[in-house]
Design a protein around this motif. Sequence first.
Motif, PDB file in Angstrom:
ATOM      1  N   THR A  12       0.883  -1.179   0.000  1.00  0.00           N
ATOM      2  CA  THR A  12       0.000   0.000   0.000  1.00  0.00           C
ATOM      3  C   THR A  12       0.915   1.221   0.000  1.00  0.00           C
ATOM      4  O   THR A  12       2.098   1.096   0.328  1.00  0.00           O
ATOM      5  CB  THR A  12      -0.849   0.076   1.286  1.00  0.00           C
ATOM      6  N   PRO A  13       0.361   2.408  -0.298  1.00  0.00           N
ATOM      7  CA  PRO A  13       1.185   3.602  -0.074  1.00  0.00           C
ATOM      8  C   PRO A  13       1.433   3.680   1.428  1.00  0.00           C
ATOM      9  O   PRO A  13       0.644   3.146   2.214  1.00  0.00           O
ATOM     10  CB  PRO A  13       0.287   4.763  -0.504  1.00  0.00           C
ATOM     11  N   ILE A  14       2.494   4.338   1.832  1.00  0.00           N
ATOM     12  CA  ILE A  14       2.660   4.530   3.279  1.00  0.00           C
ATOM     13  C   ILE A  14       2.020   5.872   3.613  1.00  0.00           C
ATOM     14  O   ILE A  14       2.154   6.843   2.881  1.00  0.00           O
ATOM     15  CB  ILE A  14       4.127   4.394   3.731  1.00  0.00           C
ATOM     16  N   TYR A  15       1.290   5.904   4.727  1.00  0.00           N
ATOM     17  CA  TYR A  15       0.392   7.034   5.007  1.00  0.00           C
ATOM     18  C   TYR A  15       1.084   8.136   5.795  1.00  0.00           C
ATOM     19  O   TYR A  15       1.861   7.854   6.717  1.00  0.00           O
ATOM     20  CB  TYR A  15      -0.844   6.516   5.760  1.00  0.00           C
ATOM     21  N   ALA A  19      -2.731  12.652  10.925  1.00  0.00           N
ATOM     22  CA  ALA A  19      -4.026  12.400  11.563  1.00  0.00           C
ATOM     23  C   ALA A  19      -4.244  10.897  11.573  1.00  0.00           C
ATOM     24  O   ALA A  19      -3.469  10.154  10.985  1.00  0.00           O
ATOM     25  CB  ALA A  19      -5.136  13.073  10.772  1.00  0.00           C
ATOM     26  N   LYS A  20      -5.338  10.472  12.225  1.00  0.00           N
ATOM     27  CA  LYS A  20      -5.595   9.027  12.214  1.00  0.00           C
ATOM     28  C   LYS A  20      -6.153   8.616  10.840  1.00  0.00           C
ATOM     29  O   LYS A  20      -6.582   9.474  10.072  1.00  0.00           O
ATOM     30  CB  LYS A  20      -6.537   8.652  13.351  1.00  0.00           C
ATOM     31  N   PRO A  21      -6.132   7.327  10.512  1.00  0.00           N
ATOM     32  CA  PRO A  21      -6.560   6.922   9.175  1.00  0.00           C
ATOM     33  C   PRO A  21      -8.013   7.271   8.887  1.00  0.00           C
ATOM     34  O   PRO A  21      -8.850   7.235   9.781  1.00  0.00           O
ATOM     35  CB  PRO A  21      -6.380   5.402   9.173  1.00  0.00           C
ATOM     36  N   HIS A  22      -8.288   7.654   7.641  1.00  0.00           N
ATOM     37  CA  HIS A  22      -9.678   7.895   7.254  1.00  0.00           C
ATOM     38  C   HIS A  22     -10.096   6.856   6.219  1.00  0.00           C
ATOM     39  O   HIS A  22      -9.323   5.936   5.911  1.00  0.00           O
ATOM     40  CB  HIS A  22      -9.893   9.335   6.792  1.00  0.00           C
ATOM     41  N   LEU A  23     -11.293   7.016   5.700  1.00  0.00           N
ATOM     42  CA  LEU A  23     -11.820   5.975   4.817  1.00  0.00           C
ATOM     43  C   LEU A  23     -10.972   5.802   3.545  1.00  0.00           C
ATOM     44  O   LEU A  23     -10.889   4.711   2.994  1.00  0.00           O
ATOM     45  CB  LEU A  23     -13.269   6.305   4.444  1.00  0.00           C
ATOM     46  N   GLY A  24     -10.326   6.901   3.088  1.00  0.00           N
ATOM     47  CA  GLY A  24      -9.460   6.819   1.906  1.00  0.00           C
ATOM     48  C   GLY A  24      -8.258   5.929   2.186  1.00  0.00           C
ATOM     49  O   GLY A  24      -7.885   5.085   1.364  1.00  0.00           O
ATOM     50  N   SER A  25      -7.647   6.095   3.365  1.00  0.00           N
ATOM     51  CA  SER A  25      -6.487   5.253   3.696  1.00  0.00           C
ATOM     52  C   SER A  25      -6.949   3.804   3.846  1.00  0.00           C
ATOM     53  O   SER A  25      -6.266   2.868   3.420  1.00  0.00           O
ATOM     54  CB  SER A  25      -5.799   5.702   4.988  1.00  0.00           C
TER      55      SER A  25
END
Length: 643
Positions: A12-15, A19-25
């Motif tokens: 996956t891309p690294i985020y 912020a905390k993960p959202h639905l896109g991540s």
Amino acid sequence: MTQKTNTFYVTTPIYYVTAKPHLGSLYSTVLADVLARFNKLQSKEVFFLTGTDEHGQKVALAAKDAGKKPQEFVDGFIGTYKDVWKDYSIEYNHFVRTTDRQHKKAVQEWIERLKEKGDIYKDFYTGWYCTPCETFIAEKADDTEKAPACSSCDRRTAIVQEETYFFRLSAYQDKLLALYKGNPDFIAPRERLNEVISFVKSGLKDLSISRTTIDWGIPFRNDPEHIAYVWADALNNYITALGWPEDMEKVHHWWPANVQVLGKDIVRFHAVFWPAFLMAIELPMPKKLLVHGWINVNKQKMSKSLGNVVDPTILHKKYGPDEVRYYLLKQMAVTHDSEFSIQDLERHIETDLANDLGNLLNRLITLAHKNKITEAASPAVWHQQALDLRDESLNVVQDVQGYIDDCLFHMALSRIWKYINQVNAYFHHQEPWKLANQDPEQFMQVIAATRNALEVIGVLLWPVMPTKMEQLLLSIGMTLNIRDTLLADLALKAWQEKTHTLIKINTLFKKPEMKKEVDSKQQEIAKKADKETIDYIGIEDLIKVQLVVGTIVACELVEKSEKLLKMQVDCGDYGKRQILAGIRAFYEPYDLVGKQGSFVLNLKPRKMVGHESQGMMLVAKDADGKTQLMSPQQTVPNGTRLQ
Ligand code: MSP
């Protein structure tokens, strides 16, 4: 080098950890997880990598805003990322952090190797930089007054003037074009490949890969004033996590990646810079870049700055992880932008999951148990309709495999649902509830055939809904043994084995309670008011009230309040207003962003749980007691007075 067929490496891309993960991540990560699981079903040895991108100006600024040191700031998010991935059954093999010691050392080594090869040189950079995208902008910086907008996010860029190391990207132009030409499937979907080709053909400039004006990042080993450009640092995670350059055996075992998942906003970095970086150290190219579209909410890209992000944790609690995973894959045509809506999610859970699939299982087990059947036994000879179901299950397995190989997840799910509908039709037409007494042998055939079809369905859906499908399979007497379950044998095996236990389990998919919270008190007041005599006012009273139309540009929950939502409303010439309204029971924040409503602007500002409300939103209750916004039928300019 020999072509590896039995390993599957997916990333996956690294985020960015601002912020905390959202639905896109979550979306990028679920896609990779489904691919990993599907390949496990094919008995492949799988390595699934995800992680976090922790350096760079964007993260440093976010840390400063939070009043924290960058390391402390990023450390604070890692637990949340891992928890969310766990909640959603993301089975990664390694979680890489760009602040890992091993990664930092490897990036420093990569830089030294490029230096030795003459692939990087020191010069002076003057140009524009977009911090949210961490991108150097190609336009010339001859007029510092006019900062161009970033071509990716449209935000204002800032001038950068500093000494830097350049990577000779221009020298790789022809090799990159040859790569695209020789590998038309390098990027899915192909249209994106065409965009990349035109970009490269238009001429590649050398790429600045170091910054001297920031200090949150990886310093060059022999020139520590220079900090690695965050993308040069981050892209390398895909090989440093495998142990490059120290553990080349492991690197060659997994690399090249089979699929690298990424969003369309970061194609250029992965399809141009990344292959050139790899060419510079003579590693092979990834086999495929799967480029997905954006999740939109109210037709706008879901993003933190727009205030319309959807929190996966809330969805997980309310609807369940497998239900959300299913919806993301079914609703989002992977290669296009797609709209996310709660109503649609609820509709899919109710129709596809609870009605079509959950009910089928429930009807089968309930009917069997009612007739004292706790084991489904296959007959020596099947009736024709059951043979049709069996033959079709072979086709489904093949078709689904084809769709997943092409990363067309929504098509794979549609194909499985076509089969589920066929099984439902079979069960219905056979009328087994009548056969139970009339013809026990036929009755058992229907039970066994439906059960076998469900086995194929359960295994095929396991990569998308692992927990629910393990429950389904358990209920029809099967434990998923990944190593033994070769997809190729699945359809036949399911129909060959003789007896299977049938176990009653809890309802597989619960229908979401449609939000029908009726505020009875409000209704009573409304009814009473209707009956009361009308207390007339004159026009002079009415015009005292400033009623205008405005657009809700951001909306969020209010801490310590279960009823309130806090909105930022663009009221045109009247400016931006912060307005609080007691409508939490009826809307998620992202339902409202982008919508127009009507507002009273000259109501005296007042504080509600510590937040000032600078006006009031007009709403009406519908027949179900649900709040409805008073929006114009067609968009009108913000600040338009109601008259
Ligand atoms: N850190 C970089 C990636 C470096 S990879 C070597 C980055 N991080 S990100 O957190 O901003 O984005 C990570 C991924 O999430 C991207 O693939 C991006 O497309 C995806 N999404 C972010 N918002 C999204 C939507 N609204 N919809 C779908 N995916 C989106 O970029």
